[in-house]
Design a protein around this motif. Structure first.
Motif, PDB file in Angstrom:
ATOM      1  N   VAL A  28       0.844  -1.200   0.000  1.00 45.90           N
ATOM      2  CA  VAL A  28       0.000   0.000   0.000  1.00 45.90           C
ATOM      3  C   VAL A  28       0.877   1.247   0.000  1.00 45.90           C
ATOM      4  O   VAL A  28       0.578   2.231  -0.690  1.00 45.90           O
ATOM      5  CB  VAL A  28      -0.951   0.006   1.216  1.00 45.90           C
ATOM      6  N   LEU A  29       1.962   1.224   0.744  1.00 46.74           N
ATOM      7  CA  LEU A  29       2.895   2.354   0.771  1.00 46.74           C
ATOM      8  C   LEU A  29       3.466   2.631  -0.615  1.00 46.74           C
ATOM      9  O   LEU A  29       3.709   3.778  -0.987  1.00 46.74           O
ATOM     10  CB  LEU A  29       4.044   2.065   1.752  1.00 46.74           C
ATOM     11  N   PHE A  33      -4.024   0.587  -2.298  1.00 44.52           N
ATOM     12  CA  PHE A  33      -4.756  -0.674  -2.189  1.00 44.52           C
ATOM     13  C   PHE A  33      -4.954  -1.347  -3.548  1.00 44.52           C
ATOM     14  O   PHE A  33      -5.140  -2.555  -3.627  1.00 44.52           O
ATOM     15  CB  PHE A  33      -6.114  -0.442  -1.525  1.00 44.52           C
ATOM     16  N   SER A  34      -4.928  -0.565  -4.620  1.00 45.07           N
ATOM     17  CA  SER A  34      -5.094  -1.142  -5.955  1.00 45.07           C
ATOM     18  C   SER A  34      -3.947  -2.087  -6.305  1.00 45.07           C
ATOM     19  O   SER A  34      -4.057  -2.915  -7.211  1.00 45.07           O
ATOM     20  CB  SER A  34      -5.186  -0.033  -7.005  1.00 45.07           C
ATOM     21  N   SER A  58     -10.305 -13.472   2.098  1.00 46.08           N
ATOM     22  CA  SER A  58     -10.392 -12.818   0.797  1.00 46.08           C
ATOM     23  C   SER A  58      -9.465 -11.609   0.757  1.00 46.08           C
ATOM     24  O   SER A  58      -8.950 -11.169   1.799  1.00 46.08           O
ATOM     25  CB  SER A  58     -11.828 -12.361   0.525  1.00 46.08           C
ATOM     26  N   LYS A  59      -9.298 -11.065  -0.436  1.00 40.65           N
ATOM     27  CA  LYS A  59      -8.521  -9.830  -0.582  1.00 40.65           C
ATOM     28  C   LYS A  59      -9.192  -8.694   0.186  1.00 40.65           C
ATOM     29  O   LYS A  59      -8.506  -7.870   0.808  1.00 40.65           O
ATOM     30  CB  LYS A  59      -8.401  -9.474  -2.061  1.00 40.65           C
ATOM     31  N   GLY A  60     -10.527  -8.647   0.148  1.00 41.82           N
ATOM     32  CA  GLY A  60     -11.245  -7.600   0.862  1.00 41.82           C
ATOM     33  C   GLY A  60     -10.981  -7.627   2.348  1.00 41.82           C
ATOM     34  O   GLY A  60     -10.764  -6.584   2.978  1.00 41.82           O
ATOM     35  N   GLU A  61     -10.981  -8.813   2.927  1.00 46.94           N
ATOM     36  CA  GLU A  61     -10.706  -8.947   4.365  1.00 46.94           C
ATOM     37  C   GLU A  61      -9.267  -8.535   4.671  1.00 46.94           C
ATOM     38  O   GLU A  61      -9.000  -7.873   5.679  1.00 46.94           O
ATOM     39  CB  GLU A  61     -10.948 -10.384   4.810  1.00 46.94           C
ATOM     40  N   LEU A  62      -8.339  -8.927   3.813  1.00 49.46           N
ATOM     41  CA  LEU A  62      -6.935  -8.556   3.997  1.00 49.46           C
ATOM     42  C   LEU A  62      -6.764  -7.041   3.949  1.00 49.46           C
ATOM     43  O   LEU A  62      -6.089  -6.453   4.806  1.00 49.46           O
ATOM     44  CB  LEU A  62      -6.081  -9.219   2.922  1.00 49.46           C
ATOM     45  N   CYS A  63      -7.394  -6.403   2.962  1.00 53.13           N
ATOM     46  CA  CYS A  63      -7.291  -4.941   2.836  1.00 53.13           C
ATOM     47  C   CYS A  63      -7.872  -4.239   4.062  1.00 53.13           C
ATOM     48  O   CYS A  63      -7.318  -3.247   4.544  1.00 53.13           O
ATOM     49  CB  CYS A  63      -8.006  -4.472   1.574  1.00 53.13           C
TER      50      CYS A  63
END
Length: 202
Positions: A28-29, A33-34, A58-63
């Motif tokens: 992310v840094l 998030f993309s 999922s990716k959503g949970e990780l984000c």
């Protein structure tokens, strides 16, 4: 016989989960998030892709967990400066606003990701919850300022919510990855602080 995880096993799991979160935060840094994918996080953490799914469905949970990790750190810093001893409410407000803006500008890619980057609806709801948490810290400080005479009589929570919104909106444009202009950090920070203090002051 029922299996019970030992303290050592639990510690190892916590360590592995933290390593994955740190790998995601570093991504992310770099690019927001993309840039996050399960495969990239696994590669950065030097683990198999399947290992990531042991901890995040999922990716959503990780984000969301990455967002929580980074935002909790920022909220703790805001809470600390809002409650600095031996300073007036106005001084604490000024310090908190200045340092928040400075950190955002210094880490502009992460700050933009946390404040405004388009993400799924789950993360949007989490953002709103944290905006409320920031506002609660400012509201308590505003109430102190009203009592001391530093700030005019007003609805502390409404003013605090407006300050959180004003800071976020003022920073979004300059922090955006699409903004190629150099950020005049001192000027931007001072303008944000001055605006907020004028809004609160008698």
């Amino acid at each position: 016989m029922v299996y019970r995880a030992t303290a050592h096993t639990q510690a190892k799991k916590a360590e592995s989960r933290e390593r994955l979160l740190n790998a995601g935060l570093n991504l992310v840094l770099e690019a927001g998030f993309s840039h996050i994918t399960i495969n990239k996080v696994a590669q950065h953490a030097n683990v198999a892709t399947g290992t990531v799914y042991r901890y995040f469905a999922s990716k959503g949970e990780l984000c969301e967990e990455i967002f929580l990790k980074a935002t909790k750190i920022e909220l703790s810093k805001v809470t600390e400066t809002c409650n600095t001893p031996n300073k007036s409410p106005r001084e604490r407000m000024e310090t908190t606003l200045s340092e928040f803006a400075y950190r955002a500008i210094k880490g502009r890619r992460l700050a933009y990701a946390l404040i405004a980057e388009p993400v799924d609806s789950m993360l949007d709801e989490t953002r709103l919850q944290f905006r409320r948490a920031y506002a609660e810290q400012f509201a308590a400080l505003i109430e102190e300022g009203i009592a001391s005479g530093d700030f005019r009589n007003q609805s502390a929570m409404i003013s605090a919510t407006a300050i959180v919104g004003a800071m976020s909106e003022a920073l979004v444009g300059p922090l955006s990855p699409n903004n190629c202009d150099r950020i005049e950090s001192k000027t931007l920070t001072q303008d944000i602080v001055d605006f907020c203090l004028r809004a609160l002051s008698a």
